[in-house]
Design a protein around this motif. Structure first.
Motif, PDB file in Angstrom:
ATOM      1  N   ARG A 118       0.801  -1.212   0.000  1.00 53.29           N
ATOM      2  CA  ARG A 118       0.000   0.000   0.000  1.00 53.29           C
ATOM      3  C   ARG A 118       0.841   1.272   0.000  1.00 53.29           C
ATOM      4  O   ARG A 118       0.418   2.304  -0.508  1.00 53.29           O
ATOM      5  N   ASP A 119       2.024   1.216   0.590  1.00 54.68           N
ATOM      6  CA  ASP A 119       2.821   2.437   0.677  1.00 54.68           C
ATOM      7  C   ASP A 119       4.099   2.382  -0.149  1.00 54.68           C
ATOM      8  O   ASP A 119       4.974   3.241  -0.011  1.00 54.68           O
ATOM      9  N   GLY A 120       4.209   1.363  -1.013  1.00 59.24           N
ATOM     10  CA  GLY A 120       5.349   1.304  -1.914  1.00 59.24           C
ATOM     11  C   GLY A 120       6.646   0.871  -1.257  1.00 59.24           C
ATOM     12  O   GLY A 120       7.726   1.070  -1.811  1.00 59.24           O
ATOM     13  N   ARG A 121       6.555   0.300  -0.039  1.00 56.19           N
ATOM     14  CA  ARG A 121       7.751  -0.198   0.635  1.00 56.19           C
ATOM     15  C   ARG A 121       7.703  -1.730   0.663  1.00 56.19           C
ATOM     16  O   ARG A 121       6.646  -2.323   0.445  1.00 56.19           O
ATOM     17  N   PRO A 122       8.798  -2.375   0.956  1.00 56.48           N
ATOM     18  CA  PRO A 122       8.754  -3.836   1.086  1.00 56.48           C
ATOM     19  C   PRO A 122       7.778  -4.237   2.186  1.00 56.48           C
ATOM     20  O   PRO A 122       7.596  -3.512   3.164  1.00 56.48           O
ATOM     21  N   GLY A 123       7.165  -5.382   2.017  1.00 56.37           N
ATOM     22  CA  GLY A 123       6.158  -5.775   3.007  1.00 56.37           C
ATOM     23  C   GLY A 123       5.976  -7.274   3.101  1.00 56.37           C
ATOM     24  O   GLY A 123       6.627  -8.055   2.400  1.00 56.37           O
ATOM     25  N   VAL A 124       5.076  -7.639   3.992  1.00 54.40           N
ATOM     26  CA  VAL A 124       4.781  -9.040   4.256  1.00 54.40           C
ATOM     27  C   VAL A 124       3.274  -9.171   4.458  1.00 54.40           C
ATOM     28  O   VAL A 124       2.660  -8.332   5.110  1.00 54.40           O
ATOM     29  N   ARG A 125       2.690 -10.219   3.878  1.00 53.89           N
ATOM     30  CA  ARG A 125       1.267 -10.500   4.125  1.00 53.89           C
ATOM     31  C   ARG A 125       1.168 -11.573   5.205  1.00 53.89           C
ATOM     32  O   ARG A 125       1.794 -12.625   5.100  1.00 53.89           O
ATOM     33  N   VAL A 126       0.392 -11.263   6.220  1.00 51.13           N
ATOM     34  CA  VAL A 126       0.281 -12.148   7.374  1.00 51.13           C
ATOM     35  C   VAL A 126      -1.181 -12.567   7.539  1.00 51.13           C
ATOM     36  O   VAL A 126      -2.090 -11.741   7.379  1.00 51.13           O
ATOM     37  N   LEU A 127      -1.412 -13.846   7.826  1.00 51.56           N
ATOM     38  CA  LEU A 127      -2.768 -14.348   8.071  1.00 51.56           C
ATOM     39  C   LEU A 127      -2.902 -14.781   9.527  1.00 51.56           C
ATOM     40  O   LEU A 127      -1.948 -15.320  10.100  1.00 51.56           O
ATOM     41  N   PHE A 128      -4.088 -14.544  10.078  1.00 48.63           N
ATOM     42  CA  PHE A 128      -4.398 -15.016  11.425  1.00 48.63           C
ATOM     43  C   PHE A 128      -5.745 -15.721  11.411  1.00 48.63           C
ATOM     44  O   PHE A 128      -6.663 -15.311  10.683  1.00 48.63           O
ATOM     45  N   PHE A 129      -5.861 -16.739  12.249  1.00 50.37           N
ATOM     46  CA  PHE A 129      -7.110 -17.497  12.359  1.00 50.37           C
ATOM     47  C   PHE A 129      -7.485 -17.672  13.826  1.00 50.37           C
ATOM     48  O   PHE A 129      -6.611 -17.905  14.669  1.00 50.37           O
ATOM     49  N   GLY A 130      -8.777 -17.554  14.101  1.00 50.38           N
ATOM     50  CA  GLY A 130      -9.266 -17.761  15.457  1.00 50.38           C
ATOM     51  C   GLY A 130     -10.614 -18.455  15.416  1.00 50.38           C
ATOM     52  O   GLY A 130     -11.236 -18.582  14.357  1.00 50.38           O
ATOM     53  N   PHE A 131     -11.065 -18.891  16.592  1.00 50.56           N
ATOM     54  CA  PHE A 131     -12.357 -19.583  16.643  1.00 50.56           C
ATOM     55  C   PHE A 131     -13.518 -18.645  16.330  1.00 50.56           C
ATOM     56  O   PHE A 131     -14.513 -19.036  15.740  1.00 50.56           O
ATOM     57  N   ASP A 132     -13.411 -17.391  16.780  1.00 48.52           N
ATOM     58  CA  ASP A 132     -14.519 -16.440  16.612  1.00 48.52           C
ATOM     59  C   ASP A 132     -13.938 -15.045  16.390  1.00 48.52           C
ATOM     60  O   ASP A 132     -12.763 -14.800  16.692  1.00 48.52           O
ATOM     61  N   PRO A 133     -14.754 -14.109  15.882  1.00 42.75           N
ATOM     62  CA  PRO A 133     -14.228 -12.769  15.570  1.00 42.75           C
ATOM     63  C   PRO A 133     -13.663 -12.045  16.793  1.00 42.75           C
ATOM     64  O   PRO A 133     -12.634 -11.369  16.694  1.00 42.75           O
TER      65      PRO A 133
END
Lengths: 268, 306
Positions: free
Chosen positions: B73-88
């Motif tokens: 989004r800001d034109g810099r190096p980045g990482v996509r991270v995923l998280f999972f949980g039982f409920d919101p």
């Protein structure tokens, strides 16, 4: 379907109230009913059919052909659809608009986008005073949406602005963002008077500098902030071009005469 | 004599006629950027630490992939991270706690939403009060950001990110080999192949679990205990599911934003393991389940063959 078009028969000899000629109102009316809508502001009782040649049937796409500075309140309280004016318009254009898209090819009068809540207003020419500001007696100016003025703006643009974005390519008149509560005002040209006077929060970008600041603004140094780049990129997506590129800028904090959490950015 | 019916043998690798049993989870994605890839990875690694199992860690998380500056989004190096949980609620609590301790604190890091959905959880909106009244809200172009002054300069964080309730947790493969070297080689090859699948993470160390578990145990209060049926040292002492040629078993657990993503990752893993073959890798592939009565998602290995 073709755009619902109001072609001006001639320069009106009184001010015309166009507030009823918005998509929200017209979508449920037939052509004969639209022609009878009152638009006059004197005891003569002018109706739309007296002032305009009306054609087309798509109320979500309204056109005013042959503008005039006497066409007031165009797009007032509209919440959907689009209005395009091929010429000038009067005062209160897009006032308290909550959605939709409003474009004026010419210039507009005072209180354009006054109390704006949402949607987008684009003015190719100049605009009058209190762009996005409050009407008399109101405590807040615009609270959302976006306004782009390609020309110059009058005095007190963004007065008491609460939220949203105003982008002025040209110069702006005295005391832009006076009493600003929050939101963002970007001026590509020069800001006259003392911009940001009594602003509490909010962001001002003055790419052509300012005539002066009140002594209650303090220099906070030069900063290279991600938010400036994101704003430039985000607004560029909407408008195609913007008068800043997100590079480092000098920050002034103020107005410390009030809350003091506002920020004014100037070219470094 | 095979302990579980055979679905196929591919390139000398036996594949069980069995299925992985997986569960619905809430999943979300965020984008972490920084001045360079080193610091983006530093932030992401810290944030996804101790996020292997939702039961003990509160959530499962991992790095999906590294992003180029053109993708962020800001034109810099980045990482996509995923998280999972039982409920919101649980997911939001974990993500915002980790955001506050690992991204807010990390030099030059910024955090953005990376999953579009009607349903959202807080990001910056939850931690903005750290700025002690100096936080600044900015809304433009349909996005909402929080700016927080910090000693380094300014921390920028998007207000919210979307989440899906259609996430899937617990897709898995059991990789059985003659020895630990072969099991590890096959597992590593499978994890590398799975990383190319969008929308999945393998939350355990290096994507691999050596201590797969069964539900419950002989001791009171144990929610999970060692999966003795797959422990090679217990062959003969327990109801083992291992053949005589199996000397070591590793597991890969897969969480995905969709069931299709988990399925694709498992298929990629199976292909990588069978491509490697039994001499250098694994001689058998299985999957973990609880008999099919607990989780609604059943990923049958025979449907995922290359």
């Amino acid at each position: 379907m073709s755009a619902l078009t109001f072609r001006l028969k001639g320069e009106p000899d009184e001010r015309i109230d166009c507030s009823s000629l918005v998509p929200d109102r017209l979508k449920s009316l037939g052509s004969s009913e639209i022609e009878k809508l009152p638009v006059g502001t004197t005891k003569r009782g002018l109706v739309a059919g007296d002032v305009f040649e009306i054609s087309g049937d798509d109320a979500a796409d309204i056109r005013f052909e042959g503008g005039s500075s006497r066409l007031d309140r165009i797009g007032e309280r509209m919440s959907e659809g689009a209005i395009r004016v091929s010429g000038d318009a009067g005062f209160r254009v897009g006032r308290v608009m909550s959605g939709g898209d409003l474009q004026v090819e010419g210039s507009v009068g005072d209180l354009c986008g006054s109390g704006l809540e949402g949607g987008c207003i684009r003015v190719k020419g100049d605009c009058g005073a209190k762009l996005g500001g409050p009407d008399a007696g109101e405590m807040k100016g615009m609270s959302g949406g976006t306004i782009r003025v390609h020309g110059n703006a009058g005095e007190r643009a963004g007065d008491r602005m609460r939220r949203g974005t105003i982008l002025i390519d040209g110069d702006c008149g005295k005391d832009a963002a006076s009493r600003m509560i929050a939101g963002t005002l970007i001026v590509g040209g020069h800001a006259r008077g003392a911009p940001g006077r009594l602003m509490k929060r909010g962001t001002l970008l003055l790419m052509g500098g300012a005539e002066r600041f009140t002594p209650t603004f303090v220099d906070a140094g030069v900063h290279d902030l991600l938010i400036l780049k994101l704003m430039a990129d985000g607004l560029r997506e909407t408008f195609g071009d913007v008068p800043f590129d997100g590079s480092a800028m000098r920050k002034m904090s103020g107005d410390t005469a009030v809350l003091g959490l506002g920020e004014v950015y100037l070219p470094a | 004599m095979p302990v579980i019916e055979l679905a196929a043998t591919i390139n000398g690798v036996r594949i069980d006629d069995d299925f992985a049993e997986a569960f619905p989870m809430c999943g979300t994605a965020i984008q972490i950027t920084a001045i360079n890839e080193k610091w983006a990875l530093e932030a992401a690694t810290k944030m996804t630490g101790f996020a292997t199992s939702v039961i003990a860690c509160g959530c499962e998380g991992g790095i999906e992939r590294v992003l180029s500056p053109e993708e962020t989004r800001d034109g810099r190096p980045g990482v996509r991270v995923l998280f999972f949980g039982f409920d919101p609620g649980g997911l939001e609590s974990q993500v915002t706690t980790r955001l506050g301790q690992c991204i807010l604190t990390c030099p030059t890091a910024a955090c953005y939403a990376d999953y579009e959905a009607e349903t959202t959880i807080d990001l910056g909106s939850a931690i903005r009060y750290f700025a002690d009244g100096f936080q600044v809200s900015k809304k433009f172009a349909g996005k909402h950001f929080w700016r927080m002054p910090v000693m380094e300069g300014e921390f920028l964080c998007e207000a919210k990110t979307g989440y899906t309730a259609d996430g899937v947790g617990g897709g898995n493969l059991l990789i059985m080999a003659r020895d630990v070297r072969g099991a590890l080689a096959a597992s590593e090859a499978a994890v590398e192949a799975m990383k190319a699948v969008p929308g999945v993470i393998m939350p355990f160390p290096g994507g691999i679990v050596r201590s797969g578990s069964k539900v419950g145990g002989k001791y009171k209060g144990m929610m999970a205990s060692t999966n003795d049926a797959y422990c090679p040292t217990l062959r003969g002492a327990t109801d083992s599911k291992l053949d005589d040629d199996i000397g070591s078993v590793l597991e890969i657990v897969i969480d995905g934003m969709t069931a299709d993503a988990v399925s694709a990752a498992m298929a990629a893993g199976i292909k990588a393991i069978t491509d490697l073959g039994p001499d250098q890798g694994a001689c058998r592939i299985g999957a973990g389940n609880y008999g099919g009565g607990l989780g609604p998602h059943h990923f049958k290995l025979k449907d995922l063959l290359p």
